[in-house]
Design a protein around this motif. Structure first.
Motif, short mmCIF file in Angstrom:
data_model
loop_
_atom_site.label_atom_id
_atom_site.label_comp_id
_atom_site.label_asym_id
_atom_site.label_seq_id
_atom_site.Cartn_x
_atom_site.Cartn_y
_atom_site.Cartn_z
N ASP A 162 19.17 50.23 23.47
CA ASP A 162 19.09 48.99 24.27
C ASP A 162 19.78 49.16 25.62
N LEU A 163 19.34 48.34 26.58
CA LEU A 163 20.03 48.23 27.86
C LEU A 163 21.01 47.07 27.75
N ALA A 164 22.30 47.38 27.87
CA ALA A 164 23.34 46.36 27.74
C ALA A 164 23.91 46.06 29.12
N ASN A 165 23.87 44.79 29.51
CA ASN A 165 24.48 44.34 30.76
C ASN A 165 25.85 43.76 30.43
N LEU A 166 26.89 44.27 31.11
CA LEU A 166 28.26 43.98 30.72
C LEU A 166 29.09 43.44 31.89
N GLU A 167 30.12 42.71 31.54
CA GLU A 167 31.19 42.35 32.46
C GLU A 167 32.47 42.97 31.91
N THR A 168 33.19 43.73 32.73
CA THR A 168 34.34 44.47 32.22
C THR A 168 35.58 44.24 33.09
N SER A 169 36.72 44.41 32.46
CA SER A 169 38.01 44.47 33.16
C SER A 169 38.92 45.36 32.33
N SER A 170 39.91 46.01 32.98
CA SER A 170 40.76 46.97 32.28
C SER A 170 42.21 46.80 32.68
N MET A 171 43.10 47.25 31.78
CA MET A 171 44.54 47.27 32.04
C MET A 171 45.03 48.69 31.81
N ILE A 172 45.74 49.24 32.82
CA ILE A 172 46.31 50.58 32.69
C ILE A 172 47.62 50.62 33.45
N ASP A 173 48.66 51.06 32.77
CA ASP A 173 50.01 51.09 33.35
C ASP A 173 50.42 49.73 33.90
N GLY A 174 50.00 48.66 33.22
CA GLY A 174 50.36 47.31 33.65
C GLY A 174 49.56 46.80 34.82
N ALA A 175 48.61 47.58 35.32
CA ALA A 175 47.79 47.16 36.46
C ALA A 175 46.41 46.75 35.96
N ARG A 176 45.90 45.63 36.50
CA ARG A 176 44.58 45.16 36.12
C ARG A 176 43.54 45.73 37.09
N MET A 177 42.40 46.15 36.53
CA MET A 177 41.30 46.67 37.35
C MET A 177 40.01 45.98 36.92
N PRO A 178 39.35 45.22 37.80
CA PRO A 178 39.78 44.91 39.16
C PRO A 178 40.93 43.90 39.13
N PRO A 179 41.66 43.76 40.24
CA PRO A 179 42.79 42.83 40.26
C PRO A 179 42.40 41.40 39.89
N GLU A 180 41.17 41.01 40.29
CA GLU A 180 40.67 39.67 39.97
C GLU A 180 39.22 39.77 39.53
N GLY A 181 38.80 38.83 38.70
CA GLY A 181 37.41 38.79 38.29
C GLY A 181 37.03 39.93 37.36
N ALA A 227 45.30 60.20 34.63
CA ALA A 227 44.82 61.25 33.72
C ALA A 227 45.66 61.27 32.44
N GLY A 228 44.97 61.31 31.30
CA GLY A 228 45.64 61.39 30.00
C GLY A 228 46.24 60.10 29.50
N LYS A 229 46.11 59.02 30.25
CA LYS A 229 46.71 57.75 29.84
C LYS A 229 45.70 56.88 29.09
N THR A 230 46.22 55.86 28.43
CA THR A 230 45.36 54.96 27.65
C THR A 230 45.04 53.73 28.49
N VAL A 231 43.76 53.40 28.55
CA VAL A 231 43.31 52.22 29.27
C VAL A 231 42.77 51.22 28.25
N THR A 232 43.16 49.96 28.41
CA THR A 232 42.67 48.89 27.54
C THR A 232 41.57 48.15 28.29
#
Length: 430
Positions: A162-181, A227-232
């Motif tokens: 299937d083609l999945a259309n997604l909205e994503t955000s991530s946290m790594i080292d306490g920083a949010r990506m993207p910062p907003e939205g 590199a080598g870190k865990t991203v949520t």
């Protein structure tokens, strides 16, 4: 011109080239006077341009061209008279000292090593054979359908393909990506475009559902600080679409340039293309096989160091450019490519030596066939053929490729060889 050659090592020679400065000046002056008779420069009538103006505008270029031609003649003379077989381009520089009215240059050249006896029968070569089957044609036809597939939105859980259309955000080292939205992205589940643990989490999700997944980034991640870190990462499945394959009808066939829309002709064209691809893949396999055997058989031969160094730098440049396109970096210098460079130089010099000793010549029929095969992959084949015939650099590259293939075939035929049949998919590396 006076030419002298002295040995500076097993594979190195220094060539000294001396010529009267007056001879160069005379040739430069003669060339500039010829140009003055035909030059068209704004503000002067044709043929009336003062020599001084011509010299100011073209003098440096003309002098460089004449010197280059004279030095080439001198190098050719040195090579011919001393029976030298040169490997790589010479390094030419002005001598530190020169007599009055004399121009003196020094060239450093490296030689092709003495390979001794070239007994190809001692090589153990496996020659792979293959053919295009009806199943291969059907597989390619299915691939073409997938290339022209459309997507239809469905109201069900996501599954592989299937083609999945997604909205994503991530946290790594306490920083949010993207910062907003959120970031919006799409992926075909099972394509490997996203990490396996992410794809596995998405499979079975309903549109509108949200999940959070922990992913450990690889050590060579393109952003070194992560590199080598865990991203949520948090994913929200916006919607799901399933693939709809087009029918293989006359309209579909015509879209690939088969004006008749005939299925038989279409499959014949597919077979022709696959056979062309197979031929190239088998030659690449044979080239690697023969190359590996040559490296083992002649690994102790001394090689010209500068040629190897230049090849290592070229490999580094290629790797750097490829990494740049992928958003990565090459954490190495040219020394890391020395071993690969040495093998490439060794094989290239051996192929050239085999051709020389056995007086192998470029087969025009094979050159024409290769050029026709290349041209057949384009919409206007004759234009491609004309391009090769009118571009000396392109043609030289093609001639070198065809000549190398001739020598590889010649070596494989005389080696102790065994034939091994493989499938089309194996042959092309899939």
């Amino acid at each position: 011109m006076q030419v002298s050659v002295e040995s500076t090592g097993n594979l190195e020679r220094r060539v000294t080239l001396s010529l009267p400065a007056g001879d160069v000046d005379n040739q430069v002056g003669g060339r500039l006077r010829e140009m003055a008779r035909t030059a068209r420069i704004k503000g002067f009538r044709p043929g009336k341009v003062p020599t001084k103006v011509i010299e100011q505008r073209y003098g440096g270029q003309v002098r460089a061209e004449i010197l280059d031609g004279l030095l080439r003649q001198g190098m050719d003379q040195a090579v011919r008279e001393n029976d030298l077989r040169v490997a790589g381009a010479p390094q030419i520089s002005m001598a530190d000292e020169a007599g009055e009215g004399e121009l003196k240059y020094v060239a450093s050249i490296e030689l092709v090593p003495d390979f001794g006896d070239l007994d190809m029968a001692k090589l153990q070569v496996v020659r792979h054979t293959s053919e295009v089957t009806d199943a291969d044609i059907e597989r390619m036809l299915a691939n073409l359908q997938q290339q022209r597939a459309s997507w239809s939105k469905v109201e069900r859980a996501a599954k592989a393909g299937d083609l999945a259309n997604l909205e994503t955000s991530s946290m790594i080292d306490g920083a949010r990506m993207p910062p907003e939205g959120v970031e919006k992205t799409s992926t075909v589940l099972g394509s490997g475009a996203m990490y396996p643990e992410v794809e596995q989490a998405i499979v079975g999700m309903q549109p509108g559902e949200e999940k959070t997944v922990d992913v450990t980034l690889p050590a060579d991640w393109h952003m070194p600080q992560f590199a080598g870190k865990t991203v949520t990462s948090t994913f929200r499945l916006v919607d799901v679409a399933e693939q709809v394959l087009p029918e293989v009808d006359a309209a579909f066939i015509r879209s690939f340039g088969i004006k008749s829309g005939d299925a038989g002709q279409f499959k014949a064209e597919i077979r022709s293309n696959l056979e062309r691809e197979l031929k190239g893949a088998l030659m690449n396999r044979l080239r690697r096989e023969v190359g590996e055997q040559l490296v083992v058989a002649y690994q102790d031969v001394e090689l010209p160091p500068r040629v190897v160094e230049n090849e290592a730098r070229a490999l580094l440049a290629n790797a750097t450019e490829q990494a740049r396109r992928q958003g990565q970096q090459v954490g190495a210098d040219a020394d890391a490519f020395k071993d690969a460079a040495r093998k490439r130089v060794l094989v290239a010099l051996l192929v050239g030596e085999v051709a020389r000793r056995n007086e192998l010549r470029l087969e025009q029929a094979r050159l024409n066939e290769t050029m026709q095969l290349i041209a057949s992959t384009y919409e206007q084949p004759q234009q491609v053929i004309d391009l090769y015939r009118n571009d000396p650099q392109l043609m030289q590259g093609l001639q070198n490729r065809v000549m190398e293939e001739q020598v590889i075939d010649w070596i494989a035929e005389r080696a102790t060889h065994t034939d091994q049949a493989i499938s089309f998919q194996e042959a092309i590396g899939q």
